[in-house]
Write an enzyme that holds these catalytic residues in place. Structure first.
Site, short mmCIF file in Angstrom:
data_model
loop_
_atom_site.label_atom_id
_atom_site.label_comp_id
_atom_site.label_asym_id
_atom_site.label_seq_id
_atom_site.Cartn_x
_atom_site.Cartn_y
_atom_site.Cartn_z
N ASP A 180 7.96 37.45 70.89
CA ASP A 180 6.56 37.87 70.92
C ASP A 180 5.99 37.85 72.34
OD1 ASP A 180 6.77 38.13 68.28
OD2 ASP A 180 5.33 36.55 67.73
N ALA A 181 6.35 36.81 73.10
CA ALA A 181 5.76 36.65 74.44
C ALA A 181 6.16 37.83 75.33
CB ALA A 181 6.23 35.35 75.06
N CYS A 239 -7.27 19.68 60.32
CA CYS A 239 -8.73 19.60 60.28
C CYS A 239 -9.24 18.17 60.28
CB CYS A 239 -9.29 20.35 59.07
SG CYS A 239 -9.02 19.51 57.49
N TYR A 265 27.91 45.73 36.25
CA TYR A 265 28.02 44.57 35.37
C TYR A 265 27.01 44.55 34.24
CZ TYR A 265 24.54 43.00 38.80
OH TYR A 265 23.46 42.93 39.63
N GLU A 278 32.30 36.08 34.93
CA GLU A 278 32.65 37.02 36.00
C GLU A 278 31.99 36.56 37.29
OE1 GLU A 278 30.21 39.68 33.66
OE2 GLU A 278 29.54 40.63 35.52
N LYS A 315 26.20 28.37 39.90
CA LYS A 315 26.30 28.54 41.35
C LYS A 315 27.36 27.62 41.94
CE LYS A 315 23.45 30.93 43.11
NZ LYS A 315 22.01 30.94 43.30
N CYS A 359 -5.37 15.14 57.66
CA CYS A 359 -4.79 16.47 57.86
C CYS A 359 -4.63 16.73 59.36
CB CYS A 359 -5.71 17.52 57.24
SG CYS A 359 -5.23 19.20 57.65
N CYS A 374 -4.45 17.88 51.90
CA CYS A 374 -5.66 17.88 52.70
C CYS A 374 -6.84 18.14 51.77
CB CYS A 374 -5.56 18.98 53.74
SG CYS A 374 -7.13 19.46 54.44
N GLU A 407 25.82 45.71 41.43
CA GLU A 407 25.53 45.15 42.74
C GLU A 407 26.14 46.01 43.84
OE1 GLU A 407 23.70 42.53 42.15
OE2 GLU A 407 23.65 41.31 43.98
N CYS A 467 -10.82 23.61 55.93
CA CYS A 467 -9.59 23.35 56.70
C CYS A 467 -9.07 24.70 57.21
CB CYS A 467 -8.53 22.68 55.85
SG CYS A 467 -6.94 22.54 56.71
N LYS A 493 27.90 35.23 30.17
CA LYS A 493 27.05 36.01 29.27
C LYS A 493 27.59 35.90 27.85
CE LYS A 493 26.31 39.28 32.99
NZ LYS A 493 26.68 40.55 33.60
N LYS A 542 29.66 36.22 40.48
CA LYS A 542 28.30 36.64 40.83
C LYS A 542 28.37 37.20 42.24
CE LYS A 542 23.52 35.05 40.87
NZ LYS A 542 23.14 35.53 42.17
N ASP A 555 27.32 38.65 45.76
CA ASP A 555 26.19 38.40 46.65
C ASP A 555 25.82 39.69 47.39
OD1 ASP A 555 24.24 36.97 47.85
OD2 ASP A 555 25.54 35.79 49.14
S1 IVH Z 1 23.72 40.12 35.22
C1 IVH Z 1 19.91 40.73 32.76
N1 IVH Z 1 25.97 39.85 36.53
O1 IVH Z 1 22.34 38.20 40.49
C2 IVH Z 1 20.90 40.14 33.68
N2 IVH Z 1 23.94 39.78 37.77
O2 IVH Z 1 20.43 36.02 40.41
C3 IVH Z 1 21.28 41.05 34.77
N3 IVH Z 1 24.25 39.54 40.18
O3 IVH Z 1 19.54 40.18 39.79
C4 IVH Z 1 22.10 40.43 35.79
N4 IVH Z 1 26.44 39.50 40.16
O4 IVH Z 1 21.42 41.18 41.23
C5 IVH Z 1 24.64 39.89 36.61
N5 IVH Z 1 28.03 39.68 37.57
C6 IVH Z 1 26.71 39.72 37.64
C7 IVH Z 1 26.04 39.62 38.87
C8 IVH Z 1 24.64 39.65 38.89
C9 IVH Z 1 25.37 39.46 40.91
C10 IVH Z 1 22.89 39.46 40.72
C11 IVH Z 1 21.91 40.45 40.14
C12 IVH Z 1 20.79 39.60 39.59
C13 IVH Z 1 20.95 38.34 40.38
C14 IVH Z 1 20.34 37.17 39.66
#
Ligand code: IVH
Length: 704
Positions: free
Chosen positions: A43-44, A432, A236, A126, A324, A429, A447, A184, A453, A300, A128, A130
């Site tokens: 920014d500077a 303030c 998926y 399955e 996770k 605080c 606060c 995804e 504030c 699922k 997840k 990213d």
């Molecule tokens: S099922 C109604 N399956 O994770 C459920 N989601 O944290 C629909 N994602 O918004 C999601 N891999 O973008 C599903 N094998 C997988 C996935 C998956 C990644 C993402 C998806 C979701 C987010 C939720």
């Protein structure tokens, strides 16, 4: 010419060239900051360049360019992604962090469906992925549009970009007439590294991780840029369908694979929880070699009829969960503890860390939660970290899980400097000076300054103009701070935003002289403000920044009340009635209800809200999409034992069809569903003339 040649030494020709150079630089910096969320200079430095530009213009007024940076605030909006309303909402997933959470998930489902512990119940498991989720709509086998998730209801139209992705077919043969495929978009490690290497060579922008690269590439205004980016896609899930894809999750995925979509090859059916856990471990073991980022395993319910019965909570399906992977951690030095004052007055301790790489991300700040956490106690006074406190100078363990804000998880007492002092949490605080107090049972010190504030007031204003709220173009956090501190044209409450133009008068002298806005940018700002004088109800409710009322809650409230008038009438009426009405809304609990009631009972808050509302036209909420069901808007009561679904399922089904479910029969009840052994409620209903139906009639009514 040297870039830092003193302005008073420039010849006219040099000044012209320098103004052109600065216009380009500042424009690029602006776009990077506002459109790509990726600042290219501090920014500077930006401010210094802007000052240099203004100084040259002051010396050579005739050379001022038509696109002069002094006339520009921010950049035009990331232009033109059309909005697409999803035919079926795009949801997210609830999380499980350990086997206990997973067992609870399974138990919850069994309870809901009324299944015994040993009844068979299969799940798919399955990876997840990213990346970024995407919904693809096909009609008669042709790709009609592609939309990002957005807020789940409405996404951005990225059709032209999606169509450039090799793994997304543009035509399908043998597909249902209407087919929405969800999945995804992600970037493989090798592609990500090659992309970054190319960018580094050509001085272009590099990305922090494959997910950012995928998101940034998908949201390109120019599809040719997306085409040049190596994106991949796994399917998926699905949205709207003209006919079912199969009877089970697995069959549906097989069908999608048959239509030409990539389905993750590590997708398995698991008949027991132990099999789920075994598959989780297998995926975890193979994670380093997959060639793309995953952050967990998704489970699922396989049987789609059961999925349909289980349905959804407000933002997540009941039939799925994301397990996770454990978080990444690293050790570094705690260099300081800052206290931030938030929108609701909460004093939050923030750790300033010696920068450290945690699982691929450079971390220099982390949360320390609250004062108990620093002292080594949880909210009930029980020890955490075996009671070890955290002090400035300590070696600390930093923990980061996916998108979660990094936190300080542990401390190494062996490495503590001899002179390290226990942290004294402030009792006033820091912004303030008002007393900062802890209510009994609250782990957070707050606060008490309220709107006096400056930190709270500024944070509330920033929230007010933020994305899910009023989202005023050209009025971001920076500008809010400037206006808040200005003594000639102050913005201290949201209503002040809507009187800015009037207060400054036709010549905009104060804005131009005091705050250095140009004519064009000022006019643009006022136009953007005017555009928000009409605002949807849920945005208005969210914008108020009431504690516990997030975007989802604001939508629930808007859908329930329908109009600002109804919302306000409830909240300004007798508190007990307001509490009863609010807590009857699915997704609104007593804590949120009390917070809403308190906000409207506080005189200063009330005045601020009324003053704001006077400037606005608040649009009624759209009627819920289920309003055409036979029980929409009706109040139902269940009594007795239902044999074919649990009470929880019956209630959820009724609510999904737009009905309210009450616990007792009154004159306001529309329908009593009497199961086996129904007792006094049925008698009372008959006495009140309320329609009573049995379980079969109930099942007919909901089409089960
Ligand atoms: S099922 C109604 N399956 O994770 C459920 N989601 O944290 C629909 N994602 O918004 C999601 N891999 O973008 C599903 N094998 C997988 C996935 C998956 C990644 C993402 C998806 C979701 C987010 C939720």
């Amino acid at each position: 010419m040297e870039a830092d040649r003193p302005v008073d030494k420039l010849t006219e020709a040099e000044a012209r060239a320098e103004l052109a150079r600065l216009a380009d630089l500042l424009d690029a910096a602006n776009r990077a900051y506002y459109q790509a969320d990726a600042p290219v200079m501090p920014d500077a430095e930006f401010d210094a360049l802007k000052r240099r530009n203004a100084a040259i213009e002051a010396r050579f007024p005739a050379l001022k360019r038509a696109d002069s940076p002094t006339e520009q605030v921010g950049a035009p909006p990331a232009e033109g992604f059309r909005k697409i309303r999803h035919a079926v909402r795009m949801l997210s997933l609830a999380n499980a962090f350990d086997e206990g959470d997973l067992r609870e998930f399974d138990a919850r489902i069994r309870r809901y469906l009324g299944l015994k512990d040993d009844a068979p119940l299969a799940y798919t498991a399955e990876p997840k992925i990213d990346g970024v989720s995407l919904s693809l709509r096909y009609e008669a086998g042709r790709l009609i549009h592609a939309a990002t998730r957005g807020d789940g209801e409405t996404g951005e139209d990225v059709t032209a970009n999606a169509a450039t992705i090799g793994e997304i077919p543009r035509r399908l043969t043998g597909a249902p007439d209407i087919l929405e495929v969800r999945g995804e978009v992600y970037m493989r490690h090798a592609d990500f590294q090659a992309l970054n290497a190319r960018a580094a060579e050509t001085g272009g922008r590099t990305f922090a991780n494959p997910r950012n690269a995928a998101a940034g590439s998908l949201r390109q205004l120019d599809p040719e840029i997306t085409r040049a980016r190596p994106l991949s896609f796994f399917a998926y899930s699905w949205g709207a369908l003209s006919e079912p894809l199969g009877a089970t999750q697995m069959a549906a995925l097989d069908r999608l694979r048959g239509l030409g979509f990539a389905v993750n090859p590590l997708t398995r059916i698991c008949a027991t929880l132990d099999e789920l856990i075994a598959h989780y471990r297998e995926i975890e073991t193979r994670r380093p070699d997959l060639g793309y980022d995953i952050d967990g395993v998704v489970y699922k319910v396989d049987d789609l009829a059961l999925q349909a019965r289980l349905g959804f909570r407000s933002t997540t399906p009941r039939w799925a969960i994301a397990h996770k992977f454990a978080a990444e951690t690293a050790w570094t030095v705690l260099e300081g503890i800052d206290i931030q004052v938030g929108r609701t007055g909460a004093l939050s301790p923030v750790a300033r860390l010696r920068p450290i790489n945690v699982g691929g991300v450079l971390v220099s700040n982390a949360t320390l939660h609250n004062e108990d956490y620093i002292e080594g106690r949880d909210s009930k006074g029980a020890p955490i970290r075996e009671g070890r406190d955290i002090r400035v100078g300590d070696r600390v363990k930093v923990y980061r899980a996916g998108d979660v804000i990094p936190k300080v998880a542990d401390v190494d007492l062996g490495a503590r400097p001899a002179d390290a002092q226990p942290f004294a949490f402030p009792e006033t605080c820091p912004e303030c000076g008002s007393p900062a107090v802890r209510e009994p049972g609250d782990s957070v010190r707050r606060c008490t300054g309220g709107l006096i504030c400056p930190a709270q007031a500024v944070e509330r204003l920033k929230h007010f103009v933020s994305r899910g709220a009023f989202d005023i173009e050209g009025l971001g956090a920076k500008q809010i701070e400037a206006f808040h501190n200005d003594d000639q044209l102050p913005v201290r409450t949201p209503a002040d935003i809507f009187t800015l133009e009037e207060r400054d008068g036709a010549n905009l002298t104060r804005l131009k002289n005091r705050m250095g806005w140009g004519e064009t940018s000022a006019r643009n700002l006022f136009r953007a403000i005017d555009e928000r004088r009409r605002i949807p109800l849920h945005r208005m409710i969210f914008a108020l920044g009431i504690r516990h009322v997030g975007e989802t809650a604001a939508q629930l409230l808007a859908r329930h009340f329908g109009s600002w008038r109804a919302f306000e009438t409830c909240l300004t009426g007798p508190a007990e009635e307001a509490m009863a009405e609010l807590t009857a809304i699915n997704g609104v609990g007593p804590v949120m209800a009390q917070s809403l009631i308190d906000a409207f009972a506080n005189e200063a808050e009330r005045r601020a809200i009324d003053e704001l509302a006077a400037h606005l036209e608040i649009e009624d909420a759209e009627a819920p999409r289920v309003a055409d069901s036979a029980i929409a808007g009706k109040t139902l009561v269940f009594t007795g034992t239902l044999t074919r679904m649990t009470r929880a399922e019956a209630k959820a089904r009724a609510e999904a069809l737009g009905a309210k479910v009450a616990g007792s029969v009154s004159a306001r009840t529309d329908l009593l569903v009497a199961g086996e052994g129904a007792g006094s409620k049925a008698g009372k209903a008959e006495a009140l003339g309320v329609t009573v139906i049995d379980e079969d009639a109930w099942l007919d009514l909901i089409g089960a």
